[in-house]
Design an enzyme around this catalytic site. Structure first.
Site, PDB file in Angstrom:
ATOM      1  N   GLY A  45      26.225  35.477  34.572  1.00 23.20           N
ATOM      2  CA  GLY A  45      26.272  34.271  35.396  1.00 23.20           C
ATOM      3  C   GLY A  45      24.968  33.801  36.008  1.00 23.20           C
ATOM      4  N   GLU A 100      21.828  36.730  41.809  1.00 23.14           N
ATOM      5  CA  GLU A 100      23.265  36.525  41.555  1.00 23.14           C
ATOM      6  C   GLU A 100      23.570  35.042  41.408  1.00 23.14           C
ATOM      7  OE1 GLU A 100      25.925  37.677  40.736  1.00 23.14           O
ATOM      8  OE2 GLU A 100      26.392  39.640  41.549  1.00 23.14           O
ATOM      9  N   ASP A 104      31.108  36.604  46.045  1.00 26.46           N
ATOM     10  CA  ASP A 104      32.488  36.236  46.360  1.00 26.46           C
ATOM     11  C   ASP A 104      33.044  37.338  47.270  1.00 26.46           C
ATOM     12  OD1 ASP A 104      35.192  35.513  46.163  1.00 26.46           O
ATOM     13  OD2 ASP A 104      35.011  34.842  44.109  1.00 26.46           O
ATOM     14  N   PHE A 153      37.571  27.462  42.813  1.00 25.39           N
ATOM     15  CA  PHE A 153      37.235  28.217  41.604  1.00 25.39           C
ATOM     16  C   PHE A 153      36.067  27.522  40.916  1.00 25.39           C
ATOM     17  CE2 PHE A 153      37.039  29.896  37.446  1.00 25.39           C
ATOM     18  CZ  PHE A 153      37.155  31.252  37.716  1.00 25.39           C
ATOM     19  N   ASP A 160      31.643  30.905  34.825  1.00 26.77           N
ATOM     20  CA  ASP A 160      32.591  30.633  33.749  1.00 26.77           C
ATOM     21  C   ASP A 160      34.046  30.654  34.202  1.00 26.77           C
ATOM     22  OD1 ASP A 160      32.600  33.535  34.177  1.00 26.77           O
ATOM     23  OD2 ASP A 160      33.821  33.627  32.358  1.00 26.77           O
TER      24      ASP A 160
HETATM   25  C1  PRP Z   1      30.879  37.217  38.831  1.00 23.16           C
HETATM   26  C2  PRP Z   1      29.611  36.746  39.490  1.00 23.16           C
HETATM   27  C3  PRP Z   1      29.245  37.861  40.410  1.00 23.16           C
HETATM   28  C4  PRP Z   1      30.585  38.438  40.786  1.00 23.16           C
HETATM   29  C5  PRP Z   1      30.962  37.943  42.137  1.00 23.16           C
HETATM   30  O1  PRP Z   1      30.506  38.001  37.744  1.00 23.16           O
HETATM   31  O2  PRP Z   1      28.593  36.539  38.532  1.00 23.16           O
HETATM   32  O3  PRP Z   1      28.481  38.842  39.762  1.00 23.16           O
HETATM   33  O4  PRP Z   1      31.539  37.984  39.825  1.00 23.16           O
HETATM   34  O5  PRP Z   1      32.222  38.423  42.509  1.00 23.16           O
HETATM   35  P1  PRP Z   1      32.457  39.487  43.657  1.00 23.16           P
HETATM   36  O6  PRP Z   1      31.531  39.125  44.795  1.00 23.16           O
HETATM   37  O7  PRP Z   1      33.895  39.243  44.005  1.00 23.16           O
HETATM   38  O8  PRP Z   1      32.215  40.838  43.136  1.00 23.16           O
HETATM   39  P2  PRP Z   1      31.487  38.390  36.552  1.00 23.16           P
HETATM   40  O9  PRP Z   1      31.978  39.771  36.778  1.00 23.16           O
HETATM   41  O10 PRP Z   1      32.549  37.303  36.400  1.00 23.16           O
HETATM   42  O11 PRP Z   1      30.531  38.403  35.316  1.00 23.16           O
HETATM   43  P3  PRP Z   1      29.701  37.185  34.659  1.00 23.16           P
HETATM   44  O12 PRP Z   1      28.472  37.003  35.518  1.00 23.16           O
HETATM   45  O13 PRP Z   1      29.402  37.649  33.286  1.00 23.16           O
HETATM   46  O14 PRP Z   1      30.573  35.948  34.690  1.00 23.16           O
END
Ligand code: PRP
Length: 182
Positions: A45, A100, A104, A153, A160
């Protein structure tokens, strides 16, 4: 082509993102004056945001990546963090800035920070494009924040839904109706 892609609901425009990336890159340049930094992008991401910020850091910069996933393919965080790709740079006594796309629940980041600290870096800071404080579970705070967002969202600019929409050149969001129509 989905309806969402053609509607193109813009929450944060590319211009706003680029402006903020420039400000943050310049701030990082000041904060680490005379030092070397390792910018550690979280795959997948953070890719677009990381690219915008690092172009504005005028220091000796090394780039590396880590992949730690917490989501699976649903819109709800599972709380389970799985590490895929591990960084190859030596982190010992280095200034690491984790890049990042969104903080979230904070579960992914707190896991990454814990893993990094095992490698005894000189310092660890966090730079995120988006912060969603209303969803925080882990006690973690980013040092450089692009934008605070509500509990939507979010997709686009790296983020994504089921691997789609990462390439949108702006930050957008999906409603429940959008998801049903996909
Ligand atoms: C998403 C985003 C952060 C994480 C945030 O990654 O990129 O790394 O979730 O969520 P959290 O604070 O609740 O842990 P994801 O695991 O979807 O991987 P991606 O970056 O490949 O989409």
């Amino acid at each position: 082509m989905s309806k969402v892609n053609t509607v193109g609901r813009i929450l944060i425009s590319e211009e706003e993102i680029l402006r903020r990336a420039r400000e943050i890159g310049q701030q990082i340049t000041k904060d680490y004056k005379g030092e070397e930094v390792v910018v550690l992008g979280t795959l997948k991401g953070s890719l677009l945001w990381m690219s915008d910020v690092v172009k504005n850091i005028n220091l000796d910069v090394k780039l590396d990546f880590i992949q730690a996933s917490s989501y699976g393919s649903s819109t709800i965080s599972s709380g389970v963090v799985k590490v895929g790709y591990e960084p190859s740079e030596n982190m010992y006594n280095r200034n690491v800035i984790i890049m990042e796309d969104i903080v979230d629940t904070g579960n992914t980041l707190s896991y990454i920070v814990k893993k990094l600290e095992e490698r005894n870096p000189k310092s660890v800071k966090i730079c995120t494009m988006l912060d969603k404080p209303s969803r925080r579970v882990s006690d973690i705070k980013a040092d450089y924040i692009g934008f605070e967002v509500e509990n939507l969202f979010i997709v686009g600019y790296g983020l994504d839904y089921d691997q789609r929409f990462r390439n949108l050149p702006y930050v957008s969001y999906l409603t429940e109706e959008d998801v049903e129509a996909l």
